[in-house]
Design a protein around this motif. Structure first.
Motif, mmCIF file in Angstrom:
data_model
loop_
_atom_site.group_PDB
_atom_site.id
_atom_site.type_symbol
_atom_site.label_atom_id
_atom_site.label_comp_id
_atom_site.label_asym_id
_atom_site.label_seq_id
_atom_site.Cartn_x
_atom_site.Cartn_y
_atom_site.Cartn_z
ATOM 1 N N GLY A 18 0.838 -1.201 0.000
ATOM 2 C CA GLY A 18 0.000 0.000 0.000
ATOM 3 C C GLY A 18 0.875 1.253 0.000
ATOM 4 N N SER A 19 0.287 2.360 -0.456
ATOM 5 C CA SER A 19 1.022 3.636 -0.382
ATOM 6 C C SER A 19 1.218 4.054 1.063
ATOM 7 C CB SER A 19 0.232 4.745 -1.078
ATOM 8 O OG SER A 19 0.413 4.699 -2.444
ATOM 9 N N GLN A 20 0.371 3.529 1.932
ATOM 10 C CA GLN A 20 0.520 3.884 3.344
ATOM 11 C C GLN A 20 1.890 3.420 3.848
ATOM 12 O OE1 GLN A 20 -1.741 5.902 4.704
ATOM 13 N NE2 GLN A 20 -0.368 6.067 6.448
ATOM 14 N N TYR A 59 -3.670 14.804 3.225
ATOM 15 C CA TYR A 59 -4.089 13.417 3.479
ATOM 16 C C TYR A 59 -3.729 13.016 4.908
ATOM 17 C CZ TYR A 59 -3.943 8.317 3.314
ATOM 18 O OH TYR A 59 -4.113 6.980 3.607
ATOM 19 N N TYR A 74 5.278 17.543 0.800
ATOM 20 C CA TYR A 74 4.391 16.411 0.480
ATOM 21 C C TYR A 74 3.190 16.984 -0.269
ATOM 22 C CZ TYR A 74 0.853 12.807 1.115
ATOM 23 O OH TYR A 74 -0.127 11.877 0.888
ATOM 24 N N LEU A 100 -0.098 16.574 -3.199
ATOM 25 C CA LEU A 100 -1.091 15.730 -3.887
ATOM 26 C C LEU A 100 -1.636 16.529 -5.075
ATOM 27 C CD1 LEU A 100 -2.790 15.081 -0.511
ATOM 28 C CD2 LEU A 100 -1.816 13.250 -1.855
ATOM 29 N N ASN A 154 -6.917 14.558 -1.902
ATOM 30 C CA ASN A 154 -7.619 14.046 -0.729
ATOM 31 C C ASN A 154 -7.228 14.933 0.438
ATOM 32 O OD1 ASN A 154 -8.727 12.599 1.348
ATOM 33 N ND2 ASN A 154 -7.557 10.722 1.010
ATOM 34 N N ASP A 179 2.353 12.405 -4.207
ATOM 35 C CA ASP A 179 1.484 11.248 -3.929
ATOM 36 C C ASP A 179 0.318 11.299 -4.926
ATOM 37 O OD1 ASP A 179 0.257 9.088 -2.810
ATOM 38 O OD2 ASP A 179 -0.138 10.015 -0.847
ATOM 39 N N PRO A 222 -2.455 8.795 -5.978
ATOM 40 C CA PRO A 222 -3.276 7.581 -6.090
ATOM 41 C C PRO A 222 -4.420 7.710 -7.088
ATOM 42 C CG PRO A 222 -3.644 8.662 -3.958
ATOM 43 C CD PRO A 222 -2.660 9.502 -4.699
ATOM 44 N N TYR A 223 -4.786 8.973 -7.421
ATOM 45 C CA TYR A 223 -6.032 9.180 -8.183
ATOM 46 C C TYR A 223 -5.801 9.665 -9.606
ATOM 47 C CZ TYR A 223 -7.535 9.125 -3.357
ATOM 48 O OH TYR A 223 -7.731 8.756 -2.059
ATOM 49 N N THR A 274 -0.595 3.710 -6.493
ATOM 50 C CA THR A 274 -1.149 2.516 -5.848
ATOM 51 C C THR A 274 -2.170 1.821 -6.749
ATOM 52 O OG1 THR A 274 -2.450 1.790 -3.921
ATOM 53 C CG2 THR A 274 -2.911 3.988 -4.705
ATOM 54 N N SER A 322 -4.742 0.595 -5.224
ATOM 55 C CA SER A 322 -5.914 0.571 -4.336
ATOM 56 C C SER A 322 -7.168 1.121 -5.003
ATOM 57 C CB SER A 322 -5.643 1.373 -3.062
ATOM 58 O OG SER A 322 -4.813 0.626 -2.219
ATOM 59 N N LYS A 323 -6.997 2.147 -5.858
ATOM 60 C CA LYS A 323 -8.192 2.775 -6.427
ATOM 61 C C LYS A 323 -8.475 2.280 -7.844
ATOM 62 C CE LYS A 323 -7.694 5.097 -2.645
ATOM 63 N NZ LYS A 323 -8.483 5.025 -1.442
ATOM 64 N N ARG A 353 -3.441 -4.555 -1.144
ATOM 65 C CA ARG A 353 -2.374 -3.768 -0.527
ATOM 66 C C ARG A 353 -1.131 -3.692 -1.405
ATOM 67 N NH1 ARG A 353 -4.147 -0.715 0.939
ATOM 68 N NH2 ARG A 353 -2.737 0.058 2.534
ATOM 69 N N ALA A 366 1.245 -1.088 -3.863
ATOM 70 C CA ALA A 366 1.531 0.265 -4.341
ATOM 71 C C ALA A 366 3.002 0.331 -4.726
ATOM 72 C CB ALA A 366 1.212 1.268 -3.244
#
Ligand SMILES: Cc1ncc(COP(=O)(O)O)c(C=O)c1O
Length: 421
Positions: A103-105, A129, A170, A172, A177, A205, A207-208, A245, A247-248, A255, A257
């Motif tokens: 995961g990106s987490q 985020y 950091y 996005l 998000n 970051d 993810p979308y 990731t 995830s989406k 999990r 990424a």
């Protein structure tokens, strides 16, 4: 509570606050609650059958490898596929620039471990985020917050923040998000220019990024950085670490990424990941590769875009139909969220309780602010997710939420009548 352990907890654990969102969202588990709270993908678009076939193929053809320990860097064909796909967006990367993470987490945690000494400053967007704020917080980050508007990070306010010498930024850039806004192309250039001028690297970051429902794809920061730098001195990309990731676009439950970074940074991260979990599940990586290959992922992303675009539109239409005119919201061009702003003096935490009484949930905005002083500003906002609920539920949920909003928003008339707009 066990006192024997409590007195032995490491200092960094004392910095870790519980996630208000997760606590609040526990209250939304009742089946009658329509939840716009979590950042969950729509379960009805999970490609279950393709996963079933992929699991079978992996076990039949590569069972011994899939169930064995693997390399920390990740499953090589998957790393190569990711590097190739990134190439389509202009990102110059080989598999040695790609680290697969759980995961990106986990990527955010590893980056915190790699870069943040206690007391180091990290520049973040306000709001940002929550998972990243939590991850960097564990390592003792001090946050410098720079506000956002409809065009993303306010780059005209960046220079003062950069003079405070954050260790990194950091950012996005796409369908942020929680705010749903996208960093404009002009501001992307300004950001890269200022990052270079002040020598401050960026963690991007994304993810979308692939979930765009209107408008043109904008160049990632990692690409702009490369172009700027190579026109300076011909060196490979260096100032941006890029995260994304599955995830989406596939499913968050697997999990999976990745981090894209210069190979020496990847080597350091590999050591940290080894200490954390040896490697990301081999089986999951092999199955994801099998699912994604031969153009399936591209086709699937098209389907997701269609489904989410419709849900976004239903949410926007319902907000316009039911919400009072004092309240405004962002118009996201992609992603999973939109950000509602209520007039000053409204407290969306109180509103949250009233909304739950109407069986509808959202996340109050204060959770997304790193700076406690700005959390008051955050209380005026709500994050609404539009990917998870089906269109009829979205309309009904917004109708219910509007009842709570009209009771709590300063200046708005409490009324059960529909307020058209
Ligand atoms: C901006 C951002 N970064 C990272 C993550 C974590 O994603 P993953 O499921 O890959 O851990 C999320 C999840 O919602 C997110 O919104």
């Amino acid at each position: 509570m066990s006192t024997a352990w409590k007195s032995r907890y490491a200092l960094r654990t004392l910095r870790v606050k519980g996630s208000t969102i997760r606590e609040l969202l526990k209250l939304t588990q009742r089946p009658q609650v329509i939840s716009f709270g979590g950042g969950l993908p729509a379960p009805d678009v999970f490609p279950v059958q393709r996963f079933e076939e992929a699991c079978r193929t992996v076990l039949e053809q590569h069972g011994a490898q899939a169930l064995q320990y693997g390399a920390t860097e990740g499953y090589e064909p998957l790393r190569e596929m990711i590097a190739r796909n990134l190439g389509r967006y202009g990102v110059v990367a080989q598999s040695e620039n790609v680290l697969i993470t759980t995961g990106s987490q986990q990527a955010l945690d590893l980056i915190g471990k790699l870069l943040v000494n206690s007391g180091d400053r990290v520049l973040v967007e306000a709001p940002s985020y929550l998972g990243a704020l939590q991850a960097f917080n564990v390592y003792g980050a001090q946050f410098i917050s720079v506000p956002l508007d409809d065009d993303g990070l306010c780059t005209d306010q960046l220079e003062n923040a950069l003079r405070l010498k954050p260790k990194f930024m950091y950012i996005l850039p796409n369908f942020q998000n929680p705010a749903g806004v996208t960093l404009s192309e002009e501001r992307r250039h300004q950001l890269i220019f200022l990052a270079d001028k002040y020598g401050i690297p960026i963690v991007e970051d994304d993810p979308y990024g692939q979930l765009r429902y209107e408008g043109e794809h904008l160049p990632p920061l990692v690409v702009l950085d490369y172009k700027t730098l190579s026109s300076h001195n011909g060196l490979p990309p260096a100032n941006v670490i890029y995260l994304s990731t599955f995830s989406k676009t596939l499913a968050p439950g697997i999990r999976l990424a990745w981090i894209v970074a210069p190979s020496d940074v990847i080597s350091r991260l590999v050591l940290l990941k080894q200490a954390a979990d040896l490697h990301t599940a081999t089986f999951n990586q092999m199955v994801a590769y099998e699912v994604a290959k031969d153009g399936f992922l591209d086709q699937h992303v098209k389907l997701i875009r269609q489904v989410y675009r419709q849900r976004r539109d239903v949410m926007l239409q319902s907000l316009a139909e039911f919400f009072p005119p004092e309240v405004t919201w962002t118009h996201p061009k992609g992603g999973l969220f939109l950000w509602v702003s209520t007039p000053e003096g409204t407290d969306c935490r109180t509103l949250f309780r009233a909304a739950l009484a109407e069986d509808v949930a959202f996340v109050p905005g204060d959770c997304f602010y790193a700076d406690d002083n700005k959390a008051d500003e955050g209380c005026r906002h709500m994050r609404l997710n539009f990917s998870y609920c089906e269109p009829e539920q979205i309309r009904e949920g917004i109708r219910r939420l509007s009842l709570a909003v009209k009771m709590h928003v300063r200046g708005a008339q409490p009324s059960l009548e529909v307020v058209g707009r």
